[in-house]
Every structure is written in structure tokens, then in C-alpha cells.
Enzyme design. Structure first.
Site, PDB file in Angstrom:
ATOM      1  N   LYS A   1       1.067  -1.236  -0.205  1.00  0.00           N
ATOM      2  CA  LYS A   1      -0.182   0.501   0.117  1.00  0.00           C
ATOM      3  C   LYS A   1       1.262   1.230  -0.073  1.00  0.00           C
ATOM      4  O   LYS A   1       1.724   1.306   0.775  1.00  0.00           O
ATOM      5  CB  LYS A   1      -0.594  -0.039   1.571  1.00  0.00           C
ATOM      6  CG  LYS A   1      -1.750   1.023   1.101  1.00  0.00           C
ATOM      7  CD  LYS A   1      -2.743   1.171   0.973  1.00  0.00           C
ATOM      8  CE  LYS A   1      -3.668   1.998  -0.006  1.00  0.00           C
ATOM      9  NZ  LYS A   1      -3.629   3.371  -0.346  1.00  0.00           N
TER      10      LYS A   1
ATOM     11  N   LYS B   1       4.964   2.112   8.781  1.00  0.00           N
ATOM     12  CA  LYS B   1       3.944   3.479   8.636  1.00  0.00           C
ATOM     13  C   LYS B   1       2.529   2.801   9.339  1.00  0.00           C
ATOM     14  O   LYS B   1       1.511   2.181  10.420  1.00  0.00           O
ATOM     15  CB  LYS B   1       3.478   3.749   8.269  1.00  0.00           C
ATOM     16  CG  LYS B   1       3.160   5.567   8.152  1.00  0.00           C
ATOM     17  CD  LYS B   1       2.450   6.319   6.830  1.00  0.00           C
ATOM     18  CE  LYS B   1       3.995   7.099   6.535  1.00  0.00           C
ATOM     19  NZ  LYS B   1       3.375   7.913   5.372  1.00  0.00           N
TER      20      LYS B   1
ATOM     21  N   LYS C   1       5.183   2.107  -2.963  1.00  0.00           N
ATOM     22  CA  LYS C   1       5.410   3.465  -3.403  1.00  0.00           C
ATOM     23  C   LYS C   1       6.290   3.084  -4.894  1.00  0.00           C
ATOM     24  O   LYS C   1       5.926   2.763  -5.575  1.00  0.00           O
ATOM     25  CB  LYS C   1       6.370   4.205  -2.710  1.00  0.00           C
ATOM     26  CG  LYS C   1       6.076   5.789  -2.934  1.00  0.00           C
ATOM     27  CD  LYS C   1       4.979   5.914  -1.018  1.00  0.00           C
ATOM     28  CE  LYS C   1       5.205   7.423  -0.953  1.00  0.00           C
ATOM     29  NZ  LYS C   1       4.040   7.268   0.059  1.00  0.00           N
TER      30      LYS C   1
ATOM     31  N   THR D   1      -4.903  13.218   6.148  1.00  0.00           N
ATOM     32  CA  THR D   1      -3.155  12.964   6.327  1.00  0.00           C
ATOM     33  C   THR D   1      -2.840  14.532   7.836  1.00  0.00           C
ATOM     34  O   THR D   1      -2.294  14.136   8.839  1.00  0.00           O
ATOM     35  CB  THR D   1      -2.054  13.144   5.363  1.00  0.00           C
ATOM     36  OG1 THR D   1      -2.515  12.178   4.406  1.00  0.00           O
ATOM     37  CG2 THR D   1      -0.664  13.500   6.011  1.00  0.00           C
TER      38      THR D   1
ATOM     39  N   ASN E   1      -1.110  20.072  -0.124  1.00  0.00           N
ATOM     40  CA  ASN E   1      -3.065  19.374   0.609  1.00  0.00           C
ATOM     41  C   ASN E   1      -2.098  19.356   2.524  1.00  0.00           C
ATOM     42  O   ASN E   1      -3.689  19.550   3.238  1.00  0.00           O
ATOM     43  CB  ASN E   1      -3.541  17.759   0.238  1.00  0.00           C
ATOM     44  CG  ASN E   1      -4.246  17.192   0.773  1.00  0.00           C
ATOM     45  OD1 ASN E   1      -5.350  18.278   1.339  1.00  0.00           O
ATOM     46  ND2 ASN E   1      -3.927  15.775   0.660  1.00  0.00           N
TER      47      ASN E   1
ATOM     48  N   SER F   1      -6.833   5.815   3.883  1.00  0.00           N
ATOM     49  CA  SER F   1      -7.044   4.723   2.647  1.00  0.00           C
ATOM     50  C   SER F   1      -7.695   3.204   3.210  1.00  0.00           C
ATOM     51  O   SER F   1      -8.819   3.025   2.720  1.00  0.00           O
ATOM     52  CB  SER F   1      -5.648   4.754   2.750  1.00  0.00           C
ATOM     53  OG  SER F   1      -5.338   5.701   1.139  1.00  0.00           O
TER      54      SER F   1
HETATM   55  N1  GLU Z   1       0.874   9.689  -0.228  1.00  0.00           N
HETATM   56  C1  GLU Z   1       0.575   9.110   1.684  1.00  0.00           C
HETATM   57  C2  GLU Z   1       1.368   8.422   2.665  1.00  0.00           C
HETATM   58  O1  GLU Z   1       2.364   8.544   2.375  1.00  0.00           O
HETATM   59  C3  GLU Z   1      -0.408   7.512   1.788  1.00  0.00           C
HETATM   60  C4  GLU Z   1      -0.647   6.483   1.397  1.00  0.00           C
HETATM   61  C5  GLU Z   1      -1.845   5.896   1.098  1.00  0.00           C
HETATM   62  O2  GLU Z   1      -3.033   6.359   1.647  1.00  0.00           O
HETATM   63  O3  GLU Z   1      -1.473   4.867   0.678  1.00  0.00           O
HETATM   64  O4  GLU Z   1       1.549   8.337   3.416  1.00  0.00           O
END
Ligand code: GLU
Length: 421
Positions: free
Chosen positions: A74, A98, A110, A194, A225, A353
Site C-alpha cells: 500500500k 507506517k 510506493k 493526513t 494538501n 485509505s
Molecule cells: N501518500 C500517503 C503516504 O505517504 C498515503 C498513502 C496511502 O494512503 O496509501 O502516507
């Protein structure tokens, strides 16, 4: 500072060092580090796009699938001119940590495309986003790897990606990405998630330091954002937003900036510069502003051996991924600054998410109150556990090392029980 200790700005090297230290400190099997030191799979692909001029341009895209011991990969996809394989790999590692930390059943992934999204037309961006899914679709899926927005990508980009993936599968499969618009399976509150998570983490950090949140002075680097919503949410908590900056410049007013007026100003002029009643400051000056809470919410490597010494805040809450280098960290720690690390401070995005993915799987929709309360519970719990863990293990630990160790322990336990070790 000597030159030697001022050069630690490779985010991948820094992450690997912390992973190795965590495995060693916890006295885990060295095999845990072997699993975590590189992505399980790293894919690079060429993405040909027909530009509005009729000319074809070939872009480079990446997807890093770091580790899936806790669940499907994810993590977001960023569009940026400086995207590199090492950066994408490090970002996917942070996603693994995370998700483990905040207790959502995902692994880490990613993606990125090397491009300058600021000069692409809407149609070019759409073709590029669809091209990414055609190039990487075979390694993505609601049960395999689920992208989301990141730097310079948003709900519209996710809608194109969900649509393209559904075309390939010949069935609606919107759960392949999160951060979608509400009309195609998005989750209420995802856009500001976030920042909301970051605001909860800031509140908990302030409590830990006995710093009243009401009236606390906040400086925010980055007004996209994450930074924009953080300003609104913290202002609503009674904080005074004294400085913000975007990629070009910043604005400062010790009496406080009106966050919603500033967002409107940025929307109409394209920048925070020139906001009525404010003094101009640079991005670097912002880091050194007299404030209680500093939120770096832009890019990596901002708080470094050159800038950390002048930070005046008591709390640094990392809205961005990787804004502090190891040198910067060491300096902040020595100064007694409480750093709430990125893998905790910005985990609200992936948490919501996860809520979106759950709702997509069930074909159900939660209301804002449910989403925000569940997010608050997750962040408060994660903060409490990491804070306790960090301090239980001796005051020589900083909260980033504590967070890494806490997450690595969870990953190692899962590896053990799944028979990987
Ligand atoms: N891009 C965000 C992060 O770095 C969200 C990632 C997601 O929701 O999968 O945490």
C-alpha cells in the site's frame, strides 16, 4: 559541523541504517533485516504519452513493493521531476513501517513518475495516469497492491487510475486505489486525513510536554494538501499559525495568519506570497521562526545539519515523509526538541485509505463522524504506544528510533508466525 556528518541526505541509506539499528537493538534475527533491506519487487517501466502537440514523450515510472508480511502492498504514487529509484524504495519502506505502527493490515509500497506535473495539461496528466496503470496493472490489485495519492497526485488522478484498471479487468474494481472522489468509492475525510492525523499527533505531543495547544504558535513548511489542511485544523484547535511557506516563498505574522483567507489567497494567486498583513520569509527562514510547533509538510531533507540548529520549536511533527536527515535528527534531539516522526505523524492518510478500502470491500459508506473518530482512536493509540515504548527503552532513544523499533518488532512477529524466519 564537519563535511562528513553533513552528507547524510540519501533517504535510502538513512532508512537502512535505522532499520539495521532497530533489528540489532531488539536483538532480532538478522534475517529480519535481510527481508527489510530491499523491496520484494521493484518495477521500472517506460510510459509513452501522446502530448497535446501530437508528439510522443516517454516517461519513466516506478513501483516499489517493499514488504507484504502484514497485508497487501500500500502506498501513494508521486509525480515529481526529482523522483529517483532510491527515493521510491525508501518511501515504500516507510509505508511498511507506517502501516505496522498504526495497525492497519497493509504492507508497504510506493510509486512515482519522473515528470513535471506543473507543466502538463489536464489531458496529458490523464493519459500519463492511465499509462501508469497499463504499465503496472499486472502487479496492482485490491488484494495485491493498492496505490493512493502522494505529492502532486490527487483524487482526480485516482479516478482515472481506477477507471483504467477497471477497463483492463473488464469490471468495476475501484478498490485498486484509495483517495478516490466520493462519487466513485472515495471515503469522506480522506483528503484532509493526513493533516487531521497530524493534528491529533501534535495534540498528543503537546500534552506530553504540558504545552497548551490553545495559543500554541505553529509554523508550517509546505502549503499543499497536507500543510493547508493542517493550518485549518490547528487553527480550529486554537493554535496561532505564525508562518507558512510553499515551494516558492513564505509569509510570516507573529500575530497570526488567517488560514482560510490564506488558502483562498493561494488559490487565486497561485502562491502564499503577498498575503495581506504578512512579512515575506524564505523557506529556510521559516524553519527558524520563533514558534512552539514546526510542521515540515513539503519534501525530504529540509531539517539538516545546516538548518536544525536554528529550529526554535519544541515539537517538530513531520507531515511530510523524510523531512529530517539523520544529522538534523541528532541536533534536534540534543536540543531537546520532540520530533514526532513521519511514520507516525503522517499516518492518518494511509489509515483513512484503509477505511476506504474496507468500505469498498463491503460496498458500504461510513459518515464523517465515524471516519474521524476511528482515525483519532488509531493515532492516539499509536502515539501512546510509541511514546511509552521510546521512553521505556531509556531516555537515550529519540521517538523516531522508538517508532522504528516498535514497527520492526511487529513485522518480525508476523514474519515469525508466518514461518518466514
Ligand atoms: N501518500 C500517503 C503516504 O505517504 C498515503 C498513502 C496511502 O494512503 O496509501 O502516507
Amino acid at each position: 559541523m564537519t563535511e562528513e556528518i553533513c552528507t547524510q541526505d540519501n533517504v535510502l541509506t538513512a532508512t537502512l541504517n535505522l532499520l539495521r539499528t532497530s533489528v540489532e537493538n531488539l536483538k532480532l534475527s538478522p534475517v529480519v533485516y535481510e527481508y527489510l533491506k530491499a523491496p520484494s519487487r521493484f518495477v521500472e517501466a517506460a510510459i509513452p504519452v501522446e502530448m497535446d502537440s501530437g508528439e510522443v514523450k516517454v516517461f519513466t515510472g516506478y513501483r516499489s513493493q517493499h514488504n507484504n508480511v502484514l497485508g497487501p502492498y500500500k502506498g501513494g504514487i508521486r509525480y515529481h521531476w526529482e523522483v529517483t529509484p532510491d527515493e521510491v524504495k525508501a518511501l515504500s519502506m516507510w509505508m511498511t513501517l507506517k502501516c505496522a505502527l498504526v495497525g492497519v493490515p497493509f504492507g508497504g509500497g510506493k510509486g512515482g513518475i519522473v515528470c513535471d506535473p506543473r507543466i502538463l495539461s489536464k489531458k496529458e496528466k490523464e493519459r500519463l495516469s492511465r499509462g501508469y496503470i497499463r504499465a503496472f496493472g499486472s502487479v496492482l490489485g485490491p488484494e495485491l497492491d493498492i496505490p493512493a495519492p502522494d505529492v502532486y497526485t490527487d483524487a482526480q488522478v485516482m479516478a482515472w487510475m481506477a477507471d483504467e484498471y477497471s477497463n483492463i479487468r473488464q469490471a468495476p474494481a475501484f478498490g485498486v486505489v484509495t483517495g478516490k472522489p466520493l462519487s466513485v468509492g472515495g471515503c469522506v475525510g480522506r483528503e484532509e486525513a493526513t493533516s487531521r492525523g497530524c493534528a491529533f499527533a501534535v495534540r498528543e505531543a503537546a500534552k506530553a510536554l504540558d504545552l497548551p495547544i490553545k495559543g500554541a504558535r505553529v509554523a508550517i513548511q509546505g502549503f499543499g494538501n497536507v500543510g493547508g489542511h493542517a493550518a485549518l485544523l490547528l487553527a480550529a484547535e486554537g493554535c496561532t499559525i505564525v508562518a507558512v511557506s510553499d515551494s516558492r516563498s513564505g509569509v510570516y505574522n507573529p500575530e497570526g495568519l488567517d488560514a482560510s483567507a490564506l488558502i483562498a489567497h493561494k488559490k487565486s494567486t497561485g502562491a502564499v506570497a503577498g498575503f495581506p498583513g504578512s512579512k515575506p520569509i524564505t523557506n529556510l527562514e521559516l524553519l527558524a521562526v520563533d514558534c512552539d510547533i514546526l510542521i515540515p509538510a513539503a519534501m525530504e531533507n529540509q531539517i539538516t545539519c545546516d538548518t536544525a540548529g536554528s529550529v526554535k520549536a519544541r515539537i517538530v511533527a513531520e507531515g511530510a515523509n523524510g523531512p529530517t536527515t539523520p544529522d538534523g535528527d541528532a541536533i534536534l534531539f540534543k536540543k531537546g526538541v520532540l520530533v514526532v516522526p513521519d511514520i507516525l505523524a503522517n499516518s492518518g492518510g494511509v489509515t483513512v485509505s484503509y477505511f476506504e478500502w474496507v468500505q469498498n470491500n463491503y460496498g458500504f459508506r461510513w459518515d464523517a463522524e465515524t471516519v474521524n473518530k476511528r482515525l483519532e482512536d488509531k493515532i492516539v493509540e499509536a502515539f501512546r504506544l510509541v511514546y511509552l515504548f521510546t521512553h521505556q527503552n531509556g531516555s537515550t532513544l529519540d521517538m523516531r528510533t522508538g517508532a522504528y523499533m516498535y514497527a520492526v518488532k511487529k513485522l518480525s512477529d508476523a514474519m515469525q508466525i508466518r514461518g518466514w524466519l
